[in-house]
Design a protein around this motif. Structure first.
Motif: not given
Length: 197
Positions: A99-101, A109-114, A133-134, A137-140
């Motif tokens: 989230c800090g990054f 938010y990130a749209d996608y996290i892999i 944290q993830t 970071a991705i929200g809804m």
């Protein structure tokens, strides 16, 4: 291959694999990404850059791609390949600070996290911090995708996310499961589907 094996032997709990991921696994890991619409993509535990090369080649030039790698040697390998590439932000750090990054790059938010992190072998408190944290970071709307070599932590992952789909990728050493997930919603129903590659 030898560089990867050496790092695995030195830190099996955090590397989690004896060989780099195959292109077939990379294809399954990125299958949920809409590259035309994504503004921010994040990768955890990029290793030698198998997924990173795929995403970097397919993303829009103006899409921000945050690549987080904690292992010193793997970070140097990634830096040799991707330093200066437009939109690619390499971070030598901990995915638990995602989230800090994101904030540093101007995103909530990130749209996608892999993720290539081995949640089966990571200490549970480390996994909890990263997954918590993830969630933020991705929200809804975002999608979190990870691969694991077993489904031993499936129930653990379901404490944080709704698993939308599970794909079995046989053409990888060893074969792997790819899990596509979204944030849990009190009004949503969990769905899952099985496939194989």
């Amino acid at each position: 291959m030898w560089k990867f094996l050496r790092e695995y032997l030195s830190a099996p709990d955090t590397i989690g694999a004896i060989a780099p991921s195959s292109r077939h696994l990379a294809a399954s890991m990125t299958a949920s990404i809409d590259f035309d619409k994504a503004h921010c993509i994040v990768e955890y535990g990029a290793g030698t850059g198998v997924f990173t090369r795929d995403v970097a080649a397919r993303k829009r030039r103006d899409t921000t791609y945050i690549v987080i790698e904690q292992n010193d040697r793997f970070y140097e390998i990634l830096r040799e390949q991707f330093h200066g590439m437009p939109g690619v932000v390499l971070i030598h750090g901990d995915a638990g600070n995602v989230c800090g990054f994101l904030r540093e790059q101007g995103f909530r938010y990130a749209d996608y996290i892999i993720s290539g992190l081995p949640f089966t072998s990571l200490p549970q408190q480390v996994s909890h911090r990263i997954l918590s944290q993830t969630q933020k970071a991705i929200g809804m709307e975002g999608v979190f995708t990870t691969f694991q070599y077993t489904l031993l932590r499936k129930a653990f992952l379901e404490n944080y996310f709704n698993i939308q789909k599970i794909i079995r990728v046989w053409r990888n050493l060893p074969p792997a499961y790819v899990l596509h997930m979204k944030l849990k919603c009190c009004h949503g129903k969990q769905t899952s589907a099985d496939g194989a590659v």
